[in-house]
Scaffold this motif. Structure first.
Motif, PDB file in Angstrom:
ATOM      1  N   LEU A   1      -4.881   4.076  -0.047  1.00  0.00           N
ATOM      2  CA  LEU A   1      -3.830   3.112   0.271  1.00  0.00           C
ATOM      3  C   LEU A   1      -3.095   3.504   1.549  1.00  0.00           C
ATOM      4  O   LEU A   1      -2.829   2.656   2.414  1.00  0.00           O
ATOM      5  CB  LEU A   1      -2.852   3.019  -0.897  1.00  0.00           C
TER       6      LEU A   1
ATOM      7  N   ASP B   1       0.825  -1.209   0.000  1.00  0.00           N
ATOM      8  CA  ASP B   1       0.000   0.000   0.000  1.00  0.00           C
ATOM      9  C   ASP B   1       0.860   1.259   0.000  1.00  0.00           C
ATOM     10  O   ASP B   1       0.650   2.182  -0.796  1.00  0.00           O
ATOM     11  CB  ASP B   1      -0.919   0.009   1.221  1.00  0.00           C
TER      12      ASP B   1
ATOM     13  N   THR C   1      -6.686  -2.312   0.333  1.00  0.00           N
ATOM     14  CA  THR C   1      -5.545  -2.802  -0.444  1.00  0.00           C
ATOM     15  C   THR C   1      -5.970  -3.251  -1.834  1.00  0.00           C
ATOM     16  O   THR C   1      -5.405  -2.816  -2.847  1.00  0.00           O
ATOM     17  CB  THR C   1      -4.854  -3.961   0.293  1.00  0.00           C
TER      18      THR C   1
ATOM     19  N   ALA D   1       1.277   3.878  -3.059  1.00  0.00           N
ATOM     20  CA  ALA D   1       0.857   5.256  -2.773  1.00  0.00           C
ATOM     21  C   ALA D   1       1.985   6.234  -3.057  1.00  0.00           C
ATOM     22  O   ALA D   1       1.769   7.322  -3.620  1.00  0.00           O
ATOM     23  CB  ALA D   1       0.412   5.376  -1.314  1.00  0.00           C
TER      24      ALA D   1
ATOM     25  N   GLY E   1      -7.565  -0.165  -3.749  1.00  0.00           N
ATOM     26  CA  GLY E   1      -6.590   0.855  -4.107  1.00  0.00           C
ATOM     27  C   GLY E   1      -5.621   0.394  -5.175  1.00  0.00           C
ATOM     28  O   GLY E   1      -5.405   1.098  -6.179  1.00  0.00           O
ATOM     29  N   ILE E   2      -5.023  -0.786  -5.001  1.00  0.00           N
ATOM     30  CA  ILE E   2      -4.067  -1.275  -5.992  1.00  0.00           C
ATOM     31  C   ILE E   2      -4.775  -1.599  -7.304  1.00  0.00           C
ATOM     32  O   ILE E   2      -4.245  -1.347  -8.395  1.00  0.00           O
ATOM     33  CB  ILE E   2      -3.313  -2.498  -5.443  1.00  0.00           C
TER      34      ILE E   2
END
Length: 346
Positions: free
Chosen positions: A262, A88, A217, A92, A220-221
């Motif tokens: 993240l 994360d 996680t 980020a 966001g990814i």
């Protein structure tokens, strides 16, 4: 034939360059995966009681093994949390560096993790029965911090240079840490474990923390991978990127939201672990280049591996005492930050 042969030679040279690039890409991805696997194996095997490498898998799968409960209930959740936190923060950092076109950008240095931490502390203190809201409070705090930094950097309509953005983030980070310190002092009885939170630690994380980290996680990814084309265009100047059809402001806002999500997920589990988003993206970019199609997966895997190694070192170097992983990352990232800053200014 006089025209055809040069065309064939050019095609063969182009094909060779493509094959070499693909082979190089596979090499770095495989290398990162192998490093993560070794780090994970080492993390599970080491601790107050060491487990031989040959017994790691049997201890995790067999309930009759004397170390099964330790491995399954303590070390594997901590392993998964550490990997998620590292991935994360690294992704980020890569997003922030692309967004502001500055290798000094990092969720910790720009104050994003401090903003997320302050919001998380407020949620912990004033809403103690709503732990599920802590990650979302941290997300709001991180996103607000990014907005304030960009607002400060673009004050008066002037162009926000890379150094101006970084200095705005550093100044805001100091203010946010002051707020964290005041709240921690005033409400020490309501947040007794927040000292470890401020330094950054994976100690005591369990399966509940793993479940809490899954959504930020994966989401966001996943969003970062979906926006790879937009991220590559953000590497260009605004006029060129806009001419290629990119809505620059919207893309920057999207990258800000994803990086805040993240960072918030990482902060909600491990506290204020710094410099992962600075060290990993810069190091990986030197090896694989700026193309986010390769940069993001290698950054995510490398960030996970780095945090796992750092956590294993901090809990074994003076065992049975566990040191906070954030302290080791600060020892690694601080000098690296000074080196990059010196090189950029010089």
């Amino acid at each position: 034939p006089g025209v055809l042969f040069p065309v064939i030679r050019s095609w063969r040279k182009w094909r060779l360059r493509v094959d070499l690039a693909q082979e190089n890409n596979r090499f770095w991805v495989v290398t990162a995966v192998v490093c993560l696997g070794v780090a994970a194996l080492y993390s599970v095997s080491q601790g107050a009681v060491a487990i031989p490498f040959s017994e790691v898998f049997s201890s995790a799968s067999s309930e009759s093994h004397p170390m099964h409960r330790v491995v399954w209930d303590v070390r594997i959740p901590r392993l998964l949390c550490g990997a998620a936190v590292g991935a994360d923060l690294a992704v980020a950092g890569a997003l922030l560096q692309t967004m502001v076109r500055n290798p000094l950008a990092d969720p910790g240095i720009l104050g994003v993790t401090a903003g997320a931490g302050l919001a998380a502390l407020v949620a912990i203190i004033f809403f103690p029965g709503s732990s599920s809201w802590v990650p979302w409070a941290a997300f709001v705090g991180g996103l607000t911090t990014i907005g304030v930094i960009l607002g400060l950097a673009w004050t008066g309509g002037r162009t926000a240079g890379p150094l101006r953005i970084v200095l705005s983030g550093v100044a805001l980070q100091a203010v946010l840490f002051a707020g964290i310190a005041l709240l921690s002092f005033a409400f020490a009885d309501r947040a007794p474990s927040f000292t470890a939170f401020m330094v950054g630690s994976l100690n005591g994380l369990g399966w509940g923390d793993v479940h809490r980290l899954i959504i930020p996680t994966v989401l966001g990814i996943g969003l970062a991978f979906i926006g790879i084309r937009q991220l590559n265009l953000l590497l260009l100047d605004d006029e060129t990127a806009g001419g290629l059809g990119l809505a620059v402001k919207r893309a920057r806002f999207g990258a800000s939201c994803v990086s805040a999500l993240l960072a918030a997920g990482a902060v909600s589990a491990a506290g204020l672990v710094g410099f992962v988003g600075l060290v990993v993206p810069n190091g990986v970019r030197l090896l694989v280049g700026p193309d986010h199609r390769l940069l993001l997966p290698v950054v995510a895997i490398s960030g996970a591996a780095l945090v796992l190694v750092a956590d294993t070192v901090t809990r074994t170097i003076v065992a049975p005492i566990e040191l906070p992983v954030g302290a080791l990352m600060a020892l690694i990232g601080g000098p690296y930050f000074l080196f990059i800053l010196w090189r950029k200014i010089a």
